[in-house]
Write a protein that holds these residues in place. Structure first.
Motif, PDB file in Angstrom:
ATOM      1  N   GLN A 115       0.826  -1.197   0.000  1.00  0.00           N
ATOM      2  CA  GLN A 115       0.000   0.000   0.000  1.00  0.00           C
ATOM      3  C   GLN A 115       0.872   1.263   0.000  1.00  0.00           C
ATOM      4  N   ALA A 116       1.920   1.254   0.808  1.00  0.00           N
ATOM      5  CA  ALA A 116       2.808   2.413   0.861  1.00  0.00           C
ATOM      6  C   ALA A 116       3.510   2.622  -0.474  1.00  0.00           C
ATOM      7  N   ALA A 117       3.887   1.529  -1.129  1.00  0.00           N
ATOM      8  CA  ALA A 117       4.511   1.631  -2.454  1.00  0.00           C
ATOM      9  C   ALA A 117       3.535   2.235  -3.454  1.00  0.00           C
ATOM     10  N   MET A 118       2.275   1.844  -3.378  1.00  0.00           N
ATOM     11  CA  MET A 118       1.258   2.399  -4.281  1.00  0.00           C
ATOM     12  C   MET A 118       1.056   3.894  -4.038  1.00  0.00           C
ATOM     13  N   ALA A 119       0.990   4.274  -2.764  1.00  0.00           N
ATOM     14  CA  ALA A 119       0.796   5.690  -2.444  1.00  0.00           C
ATOM     15  C   ALA A 119       1.965   6.526  -2.944  1.00  0.00           C
ATOM     16  N   ARG A 120       3.174   6.007  -2.767  1.00  0.00           N
ATOM     17  CA  ARG A 120       4.349   6.722  -3.266  1.00  0.00           C
ATOM     18  C   ARG A 120       4.336   6.800  -4.790  1.00  0.00           C
ATOM     19  N   ALA A 121       3.974   5.699  -5.422  1.00  0.00           N
ATOM     20  CA  ALA A 121       3.955   5.665  -6.885  1.00  0.00           C
ATOM     21  C   ALA A 121       2.954   6.652  -7.462  1.00  0.00           C
ATOM     22  N   ALA A 122       1.816   6.805  -6.788  1.00  0.00           N
ATOM     23  CA  ALA A 122       0.762   7.690  -7.289  1.00  0.00           C
ATOM     24  C   ALA A 122       0.906   9.118  -6.780  1.00  0.00           C
ATOM     25  N   GLY A 123       1.939   9.373  -5.973  1.00  0.00           N
ATOM     26  CA  GLY A 123       2.127  10.710  -5.425  1.00  0.00           C
ATOM     27  C   GLY A 123       1.020  11.118  -4.471  1.00  0.00           C
ATOM     28  N   LYS A 124       0.477  10.141  -3.734  1.00  0.00           N
ATOM     29  CA  LYS A 124      -0.644  10.386  -2.828  1.00  0.00           C
ATOM     30  C   LYS A 124      -0.113  10.821  -1.451  1.00  0.00           C
ATOM     31  N   THR A 125       0.151  12.102  -1.310  1.00  0.00           N
ATOM     32  CA  THR A 125       0.696  12.607  -0.056  1.00  0.00           C
ATOM     33  C   THR A 125      -0.230  12.336   1.110  1.00  0.00           C
ATOM     34  N   GLU A 126      -1.544  12.503   0.900  1.00  0.00           N
ATOM     35  CA  GLU A 126      -2.501  12.303   1.978  1.00  0.00           C
ATOM     36  C   GLU A 126      -2.512  10.848   2.440  1.00  0.00           C
ATOM     37  N   GLN A 127      -2.461   9.930   1.480  1.00  0.00           N
ATOM     38  CA  GLN A 127      -2.456   8.508   1.842  1.00  0.00           C
ATOM     39  C   GLN A 127      -1.176   8.120   2.574  1.00  0.00           C
ATOM     40  N   LEU A 128      -0.059   8.721   2.191  1.00  0.00           N
ATOM     41  CA  LEU A 128       1.194   8.445   2.900  1.00  0.00           C
ATOM     42  C   LEU A 128       1.120   8.919   4.346  1.00  0.00           C
ATOM     43  N   LYS A 129       0.505  10.062   4.568  1.00  0.00           N
ATOM     44  CA  LYS A 129       0.312  10.549   5.932  1.00  0.00           C
ATOM     45  C   LYS A 129      -0.592   9.602   6.716  1.00  0.00           C
TER      46      LYS A 129
END
Length: 353
Positions: free
Chosen positions: A166-180
């Motif tokens: 999931q963290a890899a996906m958030a990073r790949a998509a540039g999802k700053t909110e999801q990373l937080k």
């Protein structure tokens, strides 16, 4: 007398908070993997595969991938790819195949990866807890550094690899909110694990009449519900099933009677609908357990409401916080049944054919 049963499984369930933190740190060193594979938009389809627990992990990963990246993704058992590939994936697509295996030695996932590695439209990669494994040598891998386990059943390995993907996906998509959100999930995890231990122990010791266990979930929680069912089945050999929450009302609910535990993995996306299903099961005599970010007036009917915190998080980011309770329920039920969670009947840590 010293306890001799569950001496491996118990600390591994308890160690998943550290495993999540280690997975989060490990991603910093594997940015190239993210860019080359999960973050590579040239693939038409990303397919996650695994066997047993790893297949249920694949289901949650695929659901999260579609939601967070907006791209096409799917989950299949490993055997479907090497035995029924043409039924699973139409020709002409550029496919990324992501193999998932704790040990990296499961025969089926290795056969699946090998079956497509030389095909022109297929690319393979993997995630594992063992960097020296056959799969890791076959396909470039993400590593969950603290996910490796000595026990047969998968617990912290499931949580850490789910979180890492999931963290890899958030990073790949540039999802700053999801990373937080994922970082907050790591911070919540230690407290959730400790509370889950006590809650599961009290549930099983206080209700010896429970003899059927049903787990319900939707969306990214459907794979979690299947994994929850597998955990108690592996460790305890009790009667258990899992279903999509709304689908349970269409026939399967006929099995509910006093002595049945119905555990709802409650999403915020479909909270109102799912609560109605749990209320109905309560009316049929079920002992209702709800896992949720936080209780409200709508959950007051349940026999146990287990709060993880993090209501502001997305369902996907909160997923790994739902696992400790269901893993501990499997563990304490096994002890109640006189079974050793470390050595489930008929099972081995690695399945080979």
């Amino acid at each position: 007398m010293a306890q001799t049963q569950g001496v491996l499984t118990y600390p591994e369930i308890g160690g998943q908070s550290d495993a999540l933190a280690a997975a989060w740190k490990q991603l910093e060193a594997q940015q190239d993997w993210i860019s080359q594979f999960i973050g590579n938009s040239s693939f038409d389809e990303v397919i996650f595969i695994g066997s047993g627990t790893s297949y249920y992990l694949a289901q949650t990963a695929a659901s999260t991938f579609r939601k967070w990246t907006g791209r096409s993704g799917a989950a299949y058992p490993s055997s479907e790819i090497f035995l029924f590939r043409e039924q699973a994936v139409p020709p002409g697509k550029r496919v990324l195949l992501v193999g998932i295996s704790r040990s990296g030695e499961s025969t089926e996932v290795i056969l699946a990866l090998e079956s497509v590695k030389d095909l022109p439209d297929w690319t393979i990669c993997s995630i594992t807890c063992d960097e020296e494994s056959t799969m890791a040598k076959l396909a470039p891998y993400l590593l969950s550094p603290l996910g490796k386990e000595k026990s047969t059943v998968m617990t912290k390995s499931f949580s850490s690899m789910t979180f890492m993907l999931q963290a890899a996906m958030a990073r790949a998509a540039g999802k700053t909110e999801q990373l937080k959100e994922l970082q907050e999930a790591v911070e919540l995890s230690a407290g959730v694990v400790a509370k889950a231990d006590e809650a599961a122990k009290e549930l099983i010791s206080g209700h010896p009449e429970l003899n059927k266990f049903i787990y319900l979930g939707m969306g990214s929680y459907y794979g979690l519900a299947q994994e929850a069912c597998l955990k108690i089945k592996e460790m305890s050999c009790v009667w258990t099933e899992s279903f999509g929450t709304m689908e349970f009302r269409h026939g399967p609910k006929s099995v509910v009677e006093p002595g049945t535990m119905v555990c709802l993995l409650l999403s915020e996306t479909a909270r109102d609908y799912e609560i109605k299903v749990a209320q109905e099961m309560k009316e049929y005599g079920a002992h209702v357990v709800i896992i949720t970010a936080d209780k409200g007036g709508d959950t007051g009917f349940a026999d146990l409401v287990f709060e993880t915190g993090g209501r502001a998080l997305s369902d996907e980011a909160r997923a790994v916080l739902y696992m400790p309770l269901v893993q501990y329920i499997g563990y304490y039920t096994a002890l109640r049944e006189g079974r050793n969670p470390d050595s489930p009947r008929n099972l081995t840590q690695v399945v080979k054919i």
